[in-house]
Design a protein around this motif. Structure first.
Motif, short mmCIF file in Angstrom:
data_model
loop_
_atom_site.label_atom_id
_atom_site.label_comp_id
_atom_site.label_asym_id
_atom_site.label_seq_id
_atom_site.Cartn_x
_atom_site.Cartn_y
_atom_site.Cartn_z
N GLU A 57 0.83 -1.21 0.00
CA GLU A 57 0.00 0.00 0.00
C GLU A 57 0.86 1.26 0.00
N GLU A 58 1.92 1.22 0.81
CA GLU A 58 2.80 2.39 0.89
C GLU A 58 3.55 2.60 -0.44
N LEU A 59 3.96 1.49 -1.06
CA LEU A 59 4.62 1.60 -2.37
C LEU A 59 3.65 2.16 -3.42
N ALA A 60 2.37 1.77 -3.33
CA ALA A 60 1.37 2.26 -4.28
C ALA A 60 1.14 3.76 -4.13
N LYS A 61 1.44 4.30 -2.95
CA LYS A 61 1.30 5.75 -2.73
C LYS A 61 2.48 6.53 -3.30
N GLN A 117 11.24 2.72 -1.44
CA GLN A 117 11.22 1.38 -0.86
C GLN A 117 11.58 1.42 0.62
N VAL A 118 12.58 2.20 0.99
CA VAL A 118 13.00 2.29 2.38
C VAL A 118 11.88 2.82 3.25
N ASP A 119 11.24 3.92 2.81
CA ASP A 119 10.15 4.51 3.58
C ASP A 119 8.93 3.60 3.62
N ALA A 120 8.66 2.93 2.49
CA ALA A 120 7.50 2.04 2.43
C ALA A 120 7.68 0.87 3.40
N ILE A 121 8.89 0.33 3.45
CA ILE A 121 9.16 -0.78 4.38
C ILE A 121 9.02 -0.31 5.82
N LYS A 122 9.59 0.83 6.11
CA LYS A 122 9.53 1.37 7.48
C LYS A 122 8.09 1.63 7.89
N ASP A 123 7.33 2.34 7.05
CA ASP A 123 5.93 2.66 7.39
C ASP A 123 5.06 1.40 7.39
N GLY A 124 5.35 0.46 6.48
CA GLY A 124 4.57 -0.77 6.42
C GLY A 124 4.68 -1.56 7.72
N PHE A 125 5.90 -1.71 8.22
CA PHE A 125 6.10 -2.42 9.48
C PHE A 125 5.43 -1.69 10.63
N ASN A 126 5.58 -0.37 10.68
CA ASN A 126 5.00 0.43 11.77
C ASN A 126 3.48 0.36 11.75
N ASN A 127 2.88 0.49 10.55
CA ASN A 127 1.42 0.51 10.45
C ASN A 127 0.80 -0.86 10.75
N PHE A 164 7.17 -6.81 -3.67
CA PHE A 164 6.40 -7.59 -2.69
C PHE A 164 5.22 -8.29 -3.37
N SER A 165 5.45 -8.69 -4.61
CA SER A 165 4.45 -9.42 -5.38
C SER A 165 5.15 -10.07 -6.56
N THR A 166 4.42 -10.89 -7.28
CA THR A 166 4.92 -11.49 -8.52
C THR A 166 4.04 -11.01 -9.67
N SER A 167 4.42 -11.36 -10.86
CA SER A 167 3.63 -10.92 -12.03
C SER A 167 2.20 -11.45 -11.96
#
Length: 1010
Positions: free
Chosen positions: A591-595, A599-609, A674-677
């Motif tokens: 979700e964070e990557l879609a925004k 990648q670094v921020d998305a991983i950080k926020d993803g874990f926190n959220n 974080f997905s495949t095709s």
């Protein structure tokens, strides 16, 4: 993530500790495999009784290498004590719950009082206990208080000499009660210690013995024990050792002849009355019918009176000499054995001797005579009768309390004996008794639990020093057990087995095989799915999952916890649910990557959220697991233990281990998808109006619940012996059998019995309530004998009773496992089940209320849980009669219900967490839009978690046959739990919030108008 280095060091050290703990299991496993290979080579299958010979050879091999170093100073014996404990269902063995008789203890404290008030209260308490949840002592106090003017401190009851230091005649009942409670607790503690000492010397590795609350119950678990009768005898023997003088055979012969004449006279009277009745029937044609009826009625009454004097009319009629004809052999002149009687006639013979009219024939000097049988000898069909010189008080001159030591030894002829050493007081009395016996050329009987083990004469004069010997036809094991029992001391009261479970080693090995198979398949399916769905990130999650498994087994080994088949199911289920944490994290990162975040921020926020949802979901599941651990017993406790350990380790691995791998991969700027095709666009831009469909869902759920409730009232449920009491046996046959046909033969013997296929068509689960209220080894033996006779037509020709009762390892037939639950403990299990379910609901309601601050959320969650439980119960009620697997409602089912509650809450809490988040982010959105948005955004996670969990459950369902009913309930629960979180919990929360909001708006409008 802060302190990555510290986490990495901790994970490595923790992993090494787990490997170290599990290394003991590996070492014992390799050595036991060596022993098995050695035994198989020594005794091939062509040898008769090869399985027993192999077992002996394996034991001898392991004993011989027990103290040899295997690795780094570690011996097999040391490693065996440190290995991962396996439960009965995996290793085979015996599990019993003993009830120490509080009634016996009270009677002993009251000096076996004859006081009418005391004995009336005891009888009333016995009756009350059948349906009571209170302890025996509390119910006794209740019943005693009902008797007018009854006083516990009466000199005829508890204000006696033995208790004079604690109870005086002027004390009130309330003052006496705490003293009695303390005395009973001391007696139960004493019994516990006696049993512990006996078990410690039994030779079983990793035994477990523990008191169960204040109930006077003691749990004993002996994994690996195979000789059921030996264990039961060891546990239930009160070890009431007594030394009595005995009469010589010729001193009792005159009485036997006189008794026989009396019984013969009674038999003749019976015959005469029968002849008169027969003559009356023949003359019926010329006698008025009214007169005939009267005559027959009087004759019947006369026969009944005579039959009370001579118990068995059929036997009496057939015998010329009722008593003497039962004698199979006569004792020697001057010896202590009076006569020998066939075992099958022993009860009848003893009933004759103890008949009051017969005993009245004893000479005055012999009026206190006690008749007792000798110890049954192997391969002998007869029992020896002894006549003991009793007394008015029925108290022996010398009892086992004086024994300070006992050992199994061999006499000069090489026969097994048990030697005993007495204390000073006992030695003095023993010297007096042996001196008297020497001068009178008589014998002294050594009596243990009313059985005469030996009655030696004294040939060398009085024996000083207090040393004595018990001889008999002992095996080495019997001699060791007897010495062990005498050394440990006697139980302060009788110990009845009110619940028992016996699992044969073959069934245990099959359970291990099926557990490993289901475990491996479930693990492979999840590993593949995670890589398929999340790509490289899924591979990192898989590594964390494998580490998690290592941690779980390492912690189990370190805590000396017991691994059971439900425990393996708990681990496998934990694996399925632990994926949920990674799924939550990965979905939030996506979700964070879609925004558009890096990648670094998305991983950080993803874990926190995701952290809040992960903690809430696991805490709710953990709370239900904790209740299971506190209230459950046996397999339920094993399931709860592994579930709780799994929750803690999966939290650590998902939050920290997975994060280490992901951060380590991306630190050099590598892109991590974080997905495949195939899964990239799955569940993207979904906009389902869930709330619009809620009314349809209410109707569907309502219809299912109503049908289920109706079925519960008509079909009921298939309650197992856990809840209703009874005995159940798993019996395996050489060929397939039809359960309905077998059941008819069983009902003919037991009046009520059930037979169901369990797994393969050649294995049945047989349940009966026959004599469920009776306890004791004799009753257990009687029922297994009846079972053997009833099943003979279906068993292998030539199979002996011993082979059947102990499960023939060579032929793989007979009783593979058995279980007994008394009605009292079944009642307690029902209560525990009710409170565990209710307690989990209350705890979870309060937790959600605390976390979400709105009662509407708690109401929605609990309503969904009630919905799920009712649906599972309804499905079981509707289908148990025709499903091809066992669907009994037992303790394992309650564990399943609580797991369903935990899973349903897990799912619901994640959704509620997202709804709360949407409320904060979109304050201007209508309530319905926020709710639908949250449901759609968590749909991917909901379905993903459900699918992985179902994969696990289906794998266990297919391969773990004994757990199919348990797994079926979980499969239904997961499906219904996923549905209810979307269509029950959230809609109910929405509707109640809407109504509250509407009332507030109406109130504000009215205030404005004013």
């Amino acid at each position: 993530m802060q302190n990555k280095g510290l986490v990495r060091v901790f994970a490595i050290l923790f992993g090494l500790v787990c490997v170290y703990q599990l290394s003991y299991t590996y070492l014992t496993y390799t050595k036991e495999n060596e022993a098995e290979a050695y035994a198989q080579q020594k005794y091939p299958e062509t040898v008769e009784d090869y399985s027993k010979l192999r077992e002996t050879a394996e034991g001898a091999y392991l004993d011989s290498i027990g103290k040899e170093e295997i690795f780094a100073g570690i011996t097999y014996n040391f490693a065996k004590n440190k290995e991962l404990n396996k439960g009965l269902d995996l290793k085979g063995g015996i599990n019993v719950i003993l009830q120490i008789s509080v009634k016996d203890i009270l009677s002993g404290l009251a000096n076996k009082s004859k006081d009418p008030s005391f004995n009336q209260a005891l009888l009333a308490t016995d009756e009350l206990q059948k349906n009571s949840q209170n302890t025996y002592i509390e119910d006794f106090f209740t019943e005693f208080e009902k008797i007018p003017d009854a006083k516990l401190a009466s000199p005829d009851i508890f204000a006696n000499k033995n208790l004079s230091d604690d109870i005086t005649y002027d004390m009130t009942n309330d003052q006496v009660k705490p003293v009695l409670r303390r005395k009973i607790d001391e007696s139960v503690t004493s019994a516990f210690e006696v049993l512990r000492k006996r078990i410690d010397k039994f030779g079983v590795t990793q035994p477990n013995i523990q008191r169960l609350g204040e109930s006077g119950r003691i749990l004993v678990e002996l994994p690996g024990a195979k000789d059921v009768d030996r264990v039961k005898s060891l546990l239930q023997s009160t070890a009431q050792l007594e030394f009595w003088d005995v009469y010589k055979a010729e001193e009792i012969f005159p009485f036997l002849f006189t008794a026989n004449n009396l019984l013969k006279e009674q038999a003749n009277k019976v015959e005469k009355v029968k002849e008169e009745v027969k003559e009356g029937e023949e003359s019926e044609v010329v006698v008025d019918s009214t007169q005939v009826d009267t005559t027959k009625s009087d004759a019947d009454a006369a026969i009944e009176d005579l039959l009370e004097d001579a118990e068995d009319s059929t036997d009496v009629e057939a015998q010329v000499n009722p008593l003497l004809d039962l004698i199979a052999g006569q004792g020697g002149q001057g010896g202590p054995v009076v006569v020998s009687v066939l075992k099958k006639d022993a009860d009848t013979f003893m009933a004759y001797l103890n008949d009051p009219k017969v005993r009245a024939l004893l000479p005055v000097e012999q009026r206190y005579t006690k008749f007792a049988w000798g110890k049954p000898e192997k391969d002998s069909e007869v029992l020896d009768l002894y006549a003991i010189k009793g007394n008015r008080d029925n108290e022996p001159e010398l009892s086992g309390g004086v024994i300070t030591d006992a050992r199994q030894e061999y006499n000069q002829l090489g026969k097994v004996t048990v030697t005993m050493q007495m204390d000073g007081k006992g030695a003095k009395k023993w010297e007096e008794m042996t001196g008297r016996a020497f001068s009178q050329r008589s014998q002294i009987a050594v009596v243990l639990d009313d059985v005469v083990y030996s009655a030696p004469g004294v040939t060398t004069g009085a024996i000083s020093g207090g040393r004595s010997e018990i001889t008999g036809d002992f095996s080495v094991e019997e001699g060791q057990d007897l010495a062990n029992v005498l050394r440990a001391g006697k139980l302060p009261a009788s110990a009845d087995i009110i619940q028992s479970e016996v699992v044969g080693p073959s069934l245990g090995q099959e359970a291990i095989d099926s557990g490993i198979m289901s475990f491996a398949i479930a693990l492979v399916l999840i590993l593949i799915w995670m890589i398929f769905y999340y790509g490289k990130a899924g591979a990192f999650a898989d590594v964390a999952l494998v580490v998690n498994i290592l941690f779980i087994f390492g912690v189990l080994a370190g805590l000396k916890a017991v691994l059971t088949l439900p425990g393996i199911a708990g681990i496998v289920l934990t694996i399925g649910m632990s994926v949920d944490a990674n799924v939550l994290i990965f979905e939030r990162i996506r979700e964070e990557l879609a925004k558009g975040k890096s990648q670094v921020d998305a991983i950080k926020d993803g874990f926190n959220n995701a952290l809040s949802s992960i903690l809430d979901a696991n805490i709710t599941t953990g709370l239900t697991g904790l209740i299971l651990l506190l209230i459950g017993t046996g397999p339920v406790k094993g399931f709860a233990t592994t579930l709780l350990i799994g929750i803690l380790t999966s939290l650590f691995t998902a939050i920290f281990i997975t994060r280490l791998f992901i951060d380590g991969y991306g630190k050099n700027g590598k892109e991590l998808a974080f997905s495949t095709s195939a899964t990239k666009n799955l569940f993207k831009n979904i906009n389902i109006d869930f709330l619009k469909k809620r009314k349809i869902a209410y109707v569907i759920s309502g219809a299912i619940i109503i049908a289920g409730i109706a079925s519960l009232f008509t079909n009921n449920l298939d309650y197992g012996v856990d809840f209703v009491g009874g005995r159940t046996y798993t019996v395996r046959f050489a060929k397939d059998v039809v359960p309905t046909t077998v059941e008819k033969d069983l009902v003919a013997v037991f009046e009520s019995a059930q037979a169901k296929t369990l797994g393969a068509n050649n294995q049945l689960k047989i349940t009966t309530k026959y004599k469920v209220n009776e306890t004791g080894e004799a009753v257990d033996t009687e029922i297994s004998n009846k079972l053997f006779e009833a099943l003979k037509p279906y068993l292998t020709e030539g199979l002996t009773y011993d082979e059947f009762a102990n499960g023939d390892e060579d032929k793989q037939v007979g009783i593979m496992s058995s279980m007994k639950v008394g009605p009292t403990i079944a009642d307690d299990i029902q209560q525990a089940a009710f409170w565990s379910v209710l307690g989990s609901l209350i705890v979870v309601f309060l937790y959600i209320l605390l976390r979400f601050r709105r009662w509407q959320f708690s109401l929605g969650a609990v309503a969904a849980v009630f919905h799920d439980v009712l649906v599972v119960l309804g499905v079981f009620s509707l289908t148990w009669k025709f499903m091809p697997f066992n669907m009994e409602i037992d303790q394992a089912f309650i564990a399943a219900i609580l797991t369903v509650i935990g899973y349903s809450l897990n799912d619901t809490v994640v959704v509620f967490d997202r709804i709360r988040e949407f409320f904060k982010e979109h304050t201007t959105w209508p309530l319905a839009k926020n709710v639908n948005g949250a449901l759609n955004s968590t749909l991917s996670r909901t379905l993903n978690t459900s699918l992985t969990t179902l994969l696990v459950l289906v794998a266990i369902f297919i391969f773990a046959v004994p757990l199919r009913g348990f797994m079926f309930s979980l499969i239904i629960g997961v499906l219904v739990g996923t549905y209810s979180s979307l269509f029950i919990a959230t809609p109910i929360m929405h509707d109640t919030v809407s109504k509250v909001g509407l009332k507030i708006k109406e109130k504000e409008t009215e205030e404005k108008k004013k």
